[in-house]
Scaffold this motif. Structure first.
Motif, PDB file in Angstrom:
ATOM      1  N   SER A 112      -8.380 -10.206  -7.172  1.00 53.85           N
ATOM      2  CA  SER A 112      -8.450  -9.022  -8.027  1.00 53.85           C
ATOM      3  C   SER A 112      -9.102  -7.867  -7.280  1.00 53.85           C
ATOM      4  CB  SER A 112      -9.242  -9.335  -9.302  1.00 53.85           C
ATOM      5  OG  SER A 112      -8.598 -10.325 -10.077  1.00 53.85           O
ATOM      6  N   ALA A 113     -10.147  -8.160  -6.530  1.00 49.06           N
ATOM      7  CA  ALA A 113     -10.841  -7.122  -5.763  1.00 49.06           C
ATOM      8  C   ALA A 113      -9.918  -6.521  -4.704  1.00 49.06           C
ATOM      9  CB  ALA A 113     -12.094  -7.704  -5.112  1.00 49.06           C
ATOM     10  N   PHE A 114      -9.181  -7.379  -3.996  1.00 53.79           N
ATOM     11  CA  PHE A 114      -8.227  -6.879  -2.993  1.00 53.79           C
ATOM     12  C   PHE A 114      -7.136  -6.044  -3.657  1.00 53.79           C
ATOM     13  CE2 PHE A 114      -9.448 -10.254   0.235  1.00 53.79           C
ATOM     14  CZ  PHE A 114      -9.848  -9.343   1.191  1.00 53.79           C
ATOM     15  N   SER A 115      -6.671  -6.474  -4.819  1.00 50.41           N
ATOM     16  CA  SER A 115      -5.615  -5.731  -5.514  1.00 50.41           C
ATOM     17  C   SER A 115      -6.112  -4.370  -5.982  1.00 50.41           C
ATOM     18  CB  SER A 115      -5.107  -6.548  -6.711  1.00 50.41           C
ATOM     19  OG  SER A 115      -4.530  -7.763  -6.281  1.00 50.41           O
ATOM     20  N   ILE A 116      -7.372  -4.314  -6.411  1.00 50.41           N
ATOM     21  CA  ILE A 116      -7.962  -3.028  -6.801  1.00 50.41           C
ATOM     22  C   ILE A 116      -8.013  -2.092  -5.602  1.00 50.41           C
ATOM     23  CG2 ILE A 116     -10.114  -1.921  -7.523  1.00 50.41           C
ATOM     24  CD1 ILE A 116     -10.620  -4.421  -9.289  1.00 50.41           C
ATOM     25  N   LYS A 117      -8.451  -2.606  -4.451  1.00 48.00           N
ATOM     26  CA  LYS A 117      -8.536  -1.776  -3.244  1.00 48.00           C
ATOM     27  C   LYS A 117      -7.151  -1.341  -2.760  1.00 48.00           C
ATOM     28  CE  LYS A 117     -12.900  -1.402  -2.681  1.00 48.00           C
ATOM     29  NZ  LYS A 117     -13.515  -0.068  -2.836  1.00 48.00           N
ATOM     30  N   ALA A 118      -6.180  -2.254  -2.868  1.00 50.34           N
ATOM     31  CA  ALA A 118      -4.814  -1.898  -2.463  1.00 50.34           C
ATOM     32  C   ALA A 118      -4.265  -0.800  -3.366  1.00 50.34           C
ATOM     33  CB  ALA A 118      -3.919  -3.133  -2.501  1.00 50.34           C
ATOM     34  N   GLY A 119      -4.564  -0.881  -4.648  1.00 54.36           N
ATOM     35  CA  GLY A 119      -4.119   0.154  -5.581  1.00 54.36           C
ATOM     36  C   GLY A 119      -4.770   1.499  -5.323  1.00 54.36           C
ATOM     37  N   GLU A 120      -5.969   1.483  -4.744  1.00 53.41           N
ATOM     38  CA  GLU A 120      -6.674   2.724  -4.416  1.00 53.41           C
ATOM     39  C   GLU A 120      -6.328   3.230  -3.015  1.00 53.41           C
ATOM     40  OE1 GLU A 120     -10.722   1.555  -4.805  1.00 53.41           O
ATOM     41  OE2 GLU A 120     -10.731   1.654  -7.002  1.00 53.41           O
ATOM     42  N   GLN A 121      -5.392   2.581  -2.341  1.00 52.74           N
ATOM     43  CA  GLN A 121      -5.026   2.914  -0.956  1.00 52.74           C
ATOM     44  C   GLN A 121      -6.258   2.828  -0.048  1.00 52.74           C
ATOM     45  OE1 GLN A 121      -1.660   3.746  -0.190  1.00 52.74           O
ATOM     46  NE2 GLN A 121      -1.410   3.051  -2.302  1.00 52.74           N
ATOM     47  N   ALA A 122      -7.095   1.828  -0.294  1.00 51.24           N
ATOM     48  CA  ALA A 122      -8.362   1.701   0.435  1.00 51.24           C
ATOM     49  C   ALA A 122      -8.365   0.496   1.368  1.00 51.24           C
ATOM     50  CB  ALA A 122      -9.519   1.603  -0.563  1.00 51.24           C
TER      51      ALA A 122
END
Length: 209
Positions: A112-122
């Motif tokens: 979930s944390a990786f998916s959040i960062k991927a969604g933020e282009q981070a």
């Protein structure tokens, strides 16, 4: 999910890294993230806090005034918590704050944390690199090339690399870990997550079980 692979000079190598949708593009589970971060922070607490109770205070044990006739509450010891210098009532005692979570929930939290960062282009994917010597200047040059010098960054290596780790250790805003040392807290605490190519297989293997 294709992401361009950069070199340490910030230039596109022309290659693409394929990030697994099962790790980097799931619907984030906020409660799993909350529990995993809570556990991480709880495990950092030493739990050595302690205040003295009335039995541990040095002082006279005589009855400080007669039982009746004073017009005030009865009192038997100067060490009572109601008096200045007395023991603390219901004060903190040493305790262990850690608690357990099952492995599947922790994997879900990290995905979930990786998916959040991927969604933020981070998330940035960087080709594997090494330094000949331990120099903070070398690591700072990499950050500058990636335009990350003013951001809190997390570099994820495929395996231990002493020169890269020691070169980053003086920088408060950057942290270097291996793929096996990842935690939900560290992922979310960084403004930008930099994944080295060699770390991708280990991350997806650990989180796809």
């Amino acid at each position: 999910m294709k992401v361009a692979v950069l070199d340490i000079n910030g230039k596109d190598t022309g290659r693409k890294a394929d990030l697994s949708k099962d790790v980097f593009a799931i619907e984030p589970n906020n409660h799993a993230v909350y529990l995993d971060v809570k556990q991480y922070l709880a495990n950092q607490r030493q739990g050595t806090h302690k205040s003295k109770e009335r039995a541990e205070i040095s002082g006279s044990t005589r009855k400080i005034k007669k039982q009746k006739g004073t017009g005030t509450a009865r009192a038997g010891s100067i060490k009572s918590g109601v008096f200045k210098g007395g023991g603390r009532m219901f004060g903190p005692r040493p305790r262990n704050y850690s608690f357990k979570l099952n492995k599947n929930l922790k994997r879900l939290a990290r995905k979930s944390a990786f998916s959040i960062k991927a969604g933020e282009q981070a998330i940035t994917v960087l080709e594997d690199f090494n330094f000949d010597t331990v120099k903070t200047k070398n690591f700072t040059a990499v950050l500058k090339a990636l335009n990350l010098e003013d951001k809190k960054t997390l570099f994820v290596l495929g395996g231990s690399n002493n020169n890269v780790y020691l070169s980053s250790r003086n920088l408060k805003s950057s942290e270097v870990v291996t793929s096996s040392e990842l935690s939900t807290y560290k992922i979310l605490n960084a403004n930008q997550v930099v994944l080295l190519e060699g770390a991708l297989a280990g991350i997806e293997s650990n989180l796809s079980k």
